[in-house]
Write an enzyme that holds these catalytic residues in place. Structure first.
Site, PDB file in Angstrom:
ATOM      1  CG  MET A   1      -1.187   1.194   2.226  1.00  0.00           C
ATOM      2  SD  MET A   1       0.122   1.316   3.435  1.00  0.00           S
ATOM      3  CE  MET A   1       0.758  -0.062   4.139  1.00  0.00           C
ATOM      4  N   PRO A   2       2.182   1.224   0.264  1.00  0.00           N
ATOM      5  CG  PRO A   2       3.803   1.019   1.930  1.00  0.00           C
ATOM      6  CD  PRO A   2       2.729   0.196   0.991  1.00  0.00           C
TER       7      PRO A   2
END
Length: 129
Positions: free
Chosen positions: A1-2
């Protein structure tokens, strides 16, 4: 997700840039418990006329080997985890490709989970309507 943006001075070899992404990803996996294949990073190179920084801000002696790292991630991490991430990134980048800790600048941008779409026009992390 980053989502990670990495900015460096122009002229570093591809192996150097790849080592940056690998060290940052290892840190995210270890500290933020990010899945191994959850990697979204871009590296941009900037010539001297487009790369500005405070060489001595906060009494840290930075060089032209400064690596600017901006990580956008979910706003679910504690201050302790964030501090651990910064430290681990500096450690990994010192190991390879040999970046001095003084030249590792990290900015973490916290966002709500619904601020992501990983494809197909869907907010995969948003609560159902």
């Amino acid at each position: 997700m980053p989502f990670t943006r990495i900015a460096v001075r122009a002229g570093k070899p591809a192996a150097y840039r790849k080592a940056l992404t690998q060290g940052i990803q290892r840190s995210l996996v270890e500290i933020f418990n990010v899945p191994e294949d959850d990697i979204f990073m871009v590296v941009t190179e900037h010539d001297q006329d487009n790369f500005f920084y405070g060489k001595h801000y906060l009494d840290i002696d930075r060089s032209d080997d400064l690596v600017l790292i901006q990580i956008t991630a979910n706003n679910t991490r504690t201050v302790e985890l964030k501090k651990a991430l910064y430290k681990r990134i500096a450690e990994h980048l010192a190991e390879s490709p040999g970046v001095r800790p003084e030249d590792v600048f990290v900015n973490l941008v916290d966002v709500p989970k619904e601020n992501w779409s990983f494809g197909n026009g869907i907010a995969q992390y948003a609560p159902p309507a």
